[in-house]
Each structure stands twice: as structure tokens, then as C-alpha cells.
Design a protein around this motif. Structure first.
Motif, PDB file in Angstrom:
ATOM      1  N   UNK A  93       0.809  -1.212   0.000  1.00 50.58           N
ATOM      2  CA  UNK A  93       0.000   0.000   0.000  1.00 50.58           C
ATOM      3  C   UNK A  93       0.850   1.273   0.000  1.00 50.58           C
ATOM      4  N   UNK A  94       2.048   1.211   0.595  1.00 51.35           N
ATOM      5  CA  UNK A  94       2.877   2.402   0.712  1.00 51.35           C
ATOM      6  C   UNK A  94       3.763   2.622  -0.502  1.00 51.35           C
ATOM      7  N   UNK A  95       4.078   1.576  -1.228  1.00 57.90           N
ATOM      8  CA  UNK A  95       5.042   1.683  -2.322  1.00 57.90           C
ATOM      9  C   UNK A  95       4.623   2.671  -3.418  1.00 57.90           C
ATOM     10  N   UNK A  96       3.348   2.696  -3.857  1.00 57.27           N
ATOM     11  CA  UNK A  96       2.967   3.679  -4.879  1.00 57.27           C
ATOM     12  C   UNK A  96       3.219   5.121  -4.453  1.00 57.27           C
ATOM     13  N   UNK A  97       2.963   5.424  -3.183  1.00 57.23           N
ATOM     14  CA  UNK A  97       3.219   6.775  -2.692  1.00 57.23           C
ATOM     15  C   UNK A  97       4.695   7.115  -2.699  1.00 57.23           C
ATOM     16  N   UNK A  98       5.521   6.139  -2.331  1.00 54.53           N
ATOM     17  CA  UNK A  98       6.968   6.351  -2.359  1.00 54.53           C
ATOM     18  C   UNK A  98       7.450   6.657  -3.773  1.00 54.53           C
ATOM     19  N   UNK A  99       6.988   5.855  -4.719  1.00 54.53           N
ATOM     20  CA  UNK A  99       7.402   6.053  -6.114  1.00 54.53           C
ATOM     21  C   UNK A  99       6.911   7.394  -6.644  1.00 54.53           C
ATOM     22  N   UNK A 100       5.677   7.732  -6.321  1.00 54.39           N
ATOM     23  CA  UNK A 100       5.124   8.989  -6.805  1.00 54.39           C
ATOM     24  C   UNK A 100       5.878  10.178  -6.216  1.00 54.39           C
ATOM     25  N   UNK A 101       6.191  10.117  -4.922  1.00 56.36           N
ATOM     26  CA  UNK A 101       6.925  11.215  -4.291  1.00 56.36           C
ATOM     27  C   UNK A 101       8.297  11.385  -4.933  1.00 56.36           C
ATOM     28  N   UNK A 102       8.966  10.271  -5.239  1.00 56.68           N
ATOM     29  CA  UNK A 102      10.265  10.342  -5.912  1.00 56.68           C
ATOM     30  C   UNK A 102      10.131  10.989  -7.285  1.00 56.68           C
ATOM     31  N   UNK A 103       9.107  10.598  -8.014  1.00 55.99           N
ATOM     32  CA  UNK A 103       8.895  11.152  -9.348  1.00 55.99           C
ATOM     33  C   UNK A 103       8.579  12.643  -9.292  1.00 55.99           C
ATOM     34  N   UNK A 110      13.845  18.724  -6.907  1.00 58.97           N
ATOM     35  CA  UNK A 110      14.153  18.699  -5.480  1.00 58.97           C
ATOM     36  C   UNK A 110      14.895  17.401  -5.157  1.00 58.97           C
ATOM     37  N   UNK A 111      15.902  17.448  -4.305  1.00 57.91           N
ATOM     38  CA  UNK A 111      16.640  16.225  -3.974  1.00 57.91           C
ATOM     39  C   UNK A 111      15.804  15.282  -3.113  1.00 57.91           C
ATOM     40  N   UNK A 112      16.014  13.990  -3.305  1.00 61.51           N
ATOM     41  CA  UNK A 112      15.381  13.024  -2.416  1.00 61.51           C
ATOM     42  C   UNK A 112      16.389  11.953  -2.038  1.00 61.51           C
ATOM     43  N   UNK A 113      16.206  11.405  -0.842  1.00 58.49           N
ATOM     44  CA  UNK A 113      17.160  10.473  -0.253  1.00 58.49           C
ATOM     45  C   UNK A 113      16.445   9.165   0.049  1.00 58.49           C
ATOM     46  N   UNK A 114      17.087   8.051  -0.302  1.00 57.25           N
ATOM     47  CA  UNK A 114      16.517   6.722  -0.097  1.00 57.25           C
ATOM     48  C   UNK A 114      17.234   5.998   1.026  1.00 57.25           C
ATOM     49  N   UNK A 115      16.460   5.400   1.930  1.00 60.90           N
ATOM     50  CA  UNK A 115      16.981   4.524   2.977  1.00 60.90           C
ATOM     51  C   UNK A 115      16.438   3.125   2.711  1.00 60.90           C
ATOM     52  N   UNK A 116      17.224   2.237   2.097  1.00 56.96           N
ATOM     53  CA  UNK A 116      16.743   0.908   1.695  1.00 56.96           C
ATOM     54  C   UNK A 116      16.801  -0.093   2.843  1.00 56.96           C
ATOM     55  N   UNK A 117      15.986   0.122   3.856  1.00 56.36           N
ATOM     56  CA  UNK A 117      16.069  -0.666   5.091  1.00 56.36           C
ATOM     57  C   UNK A 117      15.902  -2.160   4.797  1.00 56.36           C
ATOM     58  N   UNK A 118      16.872  -2.950   5.279  1.00 57.38           N
ATOM     59  CA  UNK A 118      16.837  -4.413   5.144  1.00 57.38           C
ATOM     60  C   UNK A 118      16.610  -4.842   3.696  1.00 57.38           C
ATOM     61  N   UNK A 119      17.276  -4.169   2.762  1.00 59.11           N
ATOM     62  CA  UNK A 119      17.029  -4.418   1.339  1.00 59.11           C
ATOM     63  C   UNK A 119      17.206  -5.881   0.947  1.00 59.11           C
ATOM     64  N   UNK A 120      18.121  -6.572   1.605  1.00 59.26           N
ATOM     65  CA  UNK A 120      18.360  -7.966   1.266  1.00 59.26           C
ATOM     66  C   UNK A 120      17.541  -8.961   2.056  1.00 59.26           C
ATOM     67  N   UNK A 121      16.539  -8.478   2.790  1.00 59.44           N
ATOM     68  CA  UNK A 121      15.780  -9.353   3.681  1.00 59.44           C
ATOM     69  C   UNK A 121      14.741 -10.216   3.013  1.00 59.44           C
ATOM     70  N   UNK A 133      15.469   2.812  -6.389  1.00 68.90           N
ATOM     71  CA  UNK A 133      16.802   3.219  -6.826  1.00 68.90           C
ATOM     72  C   UNK A 133      16.796   3.651  -8.290  1.00 68.90           C
ATOM     73  N   UNK A 134      15.995   2.986  -9.095  1.00 74.09           N
ATOM     74  CA  UNK A 134      15.912   3.318 -10.518  1.00 74.09           C
ATOM     75  C   UNK A 134      15.319   4.703 -10.751  1.00 74.09           C
ATOM     76  N   UNK A 135      14.671   5.271  -9.730  1.00 68.83           N
ATOM     77  CA  UNK A 135      14.082   6.604  -9.837  1.00 68.83           C
ATOM     78  C   UNK A 135      15.072   7.705  -9.461  1.00 68.83           C
ATOM     79  N   UNK A 136      16.341   7.356  -9.351  1.00 70.75           N
ATOM     80  CA  UNK A 136      17.439   8.322  -9.248  1.00 70.75           C
ATOM     81  C   UNK A 136      17.420   9.184  -7.978  1.00 70.75           C
TER      82      UNK A 136
END
Length: 289
Positions: A93-103, A110-121, A133-136
Motif C-alpha cells: 500500500x505504501x510503495x505507490x506513494x513512495x514512487x510517486x513522491x520520488x517522481x 528537489x533532492x530526495x534520499x533513499x533509505x533501503x532498510x533491510x534491502x536484502x531481507x 533506486x531506478x528513480x534516481x
């Protein structure tokens, strides 16, 4: 170091890139600019970190906004000076909002910063973080295991969730390659913090081991990075190093009085709020690798 009045950014001295004695002044100048500009930072973050993250930003002089609704993002995100996206308690449910905010941040320059918590989990989490990450992002801040997971693009069978099983130095070469591939500045948190744009590598030696015992300390420093980069987006490496160092100095000051993780959390926030120039100049430890 002088502020560029026309662009409201800091022009780092060339000496600061060669001589570590200039880094403390640069870190303080970034911090002063955050206090002066009080940048609005939109945070899409996990439930565990919201309080600590918001209070870290407030104590540093920034203005936090915990806005994550898809319905609000098109209208609100352009108003923010920077965006922090944290994958901690990630759900579909949260992922679309994250992607939209990045876009929207990208569209608004405006700069945006990603925290990929437990990315390999898990595969779901890794896929989501790679899509973000692909959204730069301007900056990616993670521990050694998280940065290695993004670089390798595979789930880590030894993953311990948010806890890193790799030291920050283990991920430096991966971070350099990831920065070159993605175009993002990559910051690795650990006993020593490493920041790279794929060419330069900057080391921050501030902080205390007990930060590992405080939930959301990493999340909160990522938000602080967003604030520092927001006031100087053209120098993301320097701004990121400054944020990590200033947060680390505040933790060191707090540790001098703390009795354990709970008191350190409070004292860190107080120390960040009360940090003065003389203390910062005397304690910031940054150098080039």
C-alpha cells in the motif's frame, strides 16, 4: 567557504577536498544553513522511526512533514525542499506513494534520499528498493549489508533484517560501483561512514557504538542528510558527509552524559539542538580515503 547568494548553495573550497582541516568548517556551514533556511522535509518513513526522525529534524532546525498519501503527494511534495523515503515497514500500500513522491521530487528538481532498510531481507523488499533506486535518488544511505544487497541485486541468505552482517568498509567498492551505475551518491553507515559518488570516497569518523542500540538512529540520520542536501543540492557528497558528522558529534556529546540507549536518544536530540560552532569545529572528523 562562502554562500552563493544567487543559488542559495555552498561553494565548497577546493582545499576542503584535499585538507581534512577544512571539513569541520564546511560541516558547520551546512548546519548553519539548515538552521537559517529551516527546510521543509517530506518524510515517507516507517512507523518505528517517525517520532525520532521528526525530532531529529526539528532539533537541527529543519521542518518535518510525515506525508505519505498518494492523494496528497502531487500537491504537497513540490512544496518540500527535500524528500526522505524509508523502506522500514514497507507494505504494498505504501510503495505507490513512495514512487510517486520520488517522481514528483525529480520533476520539481528537489533532492530526495533513499533509505533501503533491510534491502536484502526478502524478494519483495529488494525488488521495491531496486525500483526506487531506478528513480534516481540524490543520495542512498544504508548499512553495509543493505548497500551490498542493492549492488548484487539478490536476497542475502544471511540477512538479519535491519542489522548489518557486514562492516561499512566491506561495502566500499560495491558502493563506488553502485554510485557509478545509479548516478546517486552512496553513503554507508558503520563504525566509519563512507560516502562516494563513484569517484571520490569521503570518510566520517564521528559517532558512538551505542547508536546501534537505538531504534531508528539510522533512519533519523538519513532524514538529516535529506535536510543538508536540500540546502546544498549541488554538493551532495559534502552535504551528506556534513550531516553524518554533525549527527555523530551530537551522539558523542550525548554519550558523555548518557546512562544507556534511552538517555542517549534524548541527549542526542538535545545535543543536536544546542550544538555550537566551537564544539563542531573541534570534534568533526572527516577525511578523504
Amino acid at each position: 567557504m562562502e554562500e552563493d547568494k544567487s543559488s542559495n548553495t555552498i561553494e565548497p573550497q577546493k582545499e576542503a577536498q584535499r585538507n581534512p582541516l577544512h571539513w569541520p568548517k564546511q560541516a558547520w556551514t551546512h548546519f548553519e544553513l539548515v538552521r537559517q533556511k529551516s527546510p521543509l522535509i517530506q518524510c515517507i518513513t516507517n512507523f518505528v522511526s517517525m517520532d525520532f526522525m521528526a525530532n531529529t529534524l526539528l532539533s537541527a532546525g529543519a521542518s518535518p512533514a510525515m506525508i505519505h498519501s498518494v492523494e496528497e503527494i502531487p500537491e504537497f511534495t513540490p512544496k518540500a525542499l527535500g524528500v526522505c523515503i524509508n523502506a522500514g515497514t514497507l507494505t504494498p500500500d505504501w510503495l505507490p506513494g513512495m514512487k510517486l513522491a520520488a517522481q514528483v521530487a525529480n520533476q520539481s528538481k528537489k533532492p530526495w534520499v533513499l533509505d533501503p532498510v533491510a534491502a536484502g531481507g526478502s524478494n519483495f523488499r529488494l525488488k521495491a528498493c531496486l525500483e526506487l533506486l531506478a528513480l534516481k535518488p540524490s543520495v542512498v544511505r544504508g548499512n553495509g549489508s543493505e548497500i551490498l544487497a542493492l549492488f548484487k541485486g539478490c536476497v542475502d541468505s544471511n540477512s538479519k533484517g535491519v542489522d548489518s552482517v557486514h562492516g561499512s568498509s566491506d561495502a566500499v567498492e560495491a558502493a563506488k560501483s553502485l554510485a557509478q551505475q545509479s548516478g546517486s551518491v552512496i553513503a554507508i553507515s558503520g563504525a566509519v561512514d563512507y560516502i562516494t559518488d563513484g569517484d571520490r570516497v569521503v570518510c566520517v569518523h564521528n559517532g558512538v557504538p551505542m547508536l546501534q542500540k537505538i531504534t531508528a538512529s539510522g533512519c533519523s540520520v538519513t532524514a538529516l542528510i535529506a535536510a543538508f542536501v536540500a540546502v546544498d543540492p549541488s554538493h551532495a557528497v559534502e552535504a551528506t558527509a556534513s550531516a553524518l558528522a554533525i549527527f555523530g558529534v551530537a551522539s558523542e556529546i550525548g554519550m558523555d552524559m548518557a546512562r544507556g540507549p534511552a538517555s542517549l536518544r534524548t541527549l542526542l536530540i538535545d545535543s543536536l539542538y544546542g550544538l555550537d560552532e566551537a564544539t563542531a569545529l573541534g570534534r568533526v572528523r572527516i577525511n578523504r580515503l
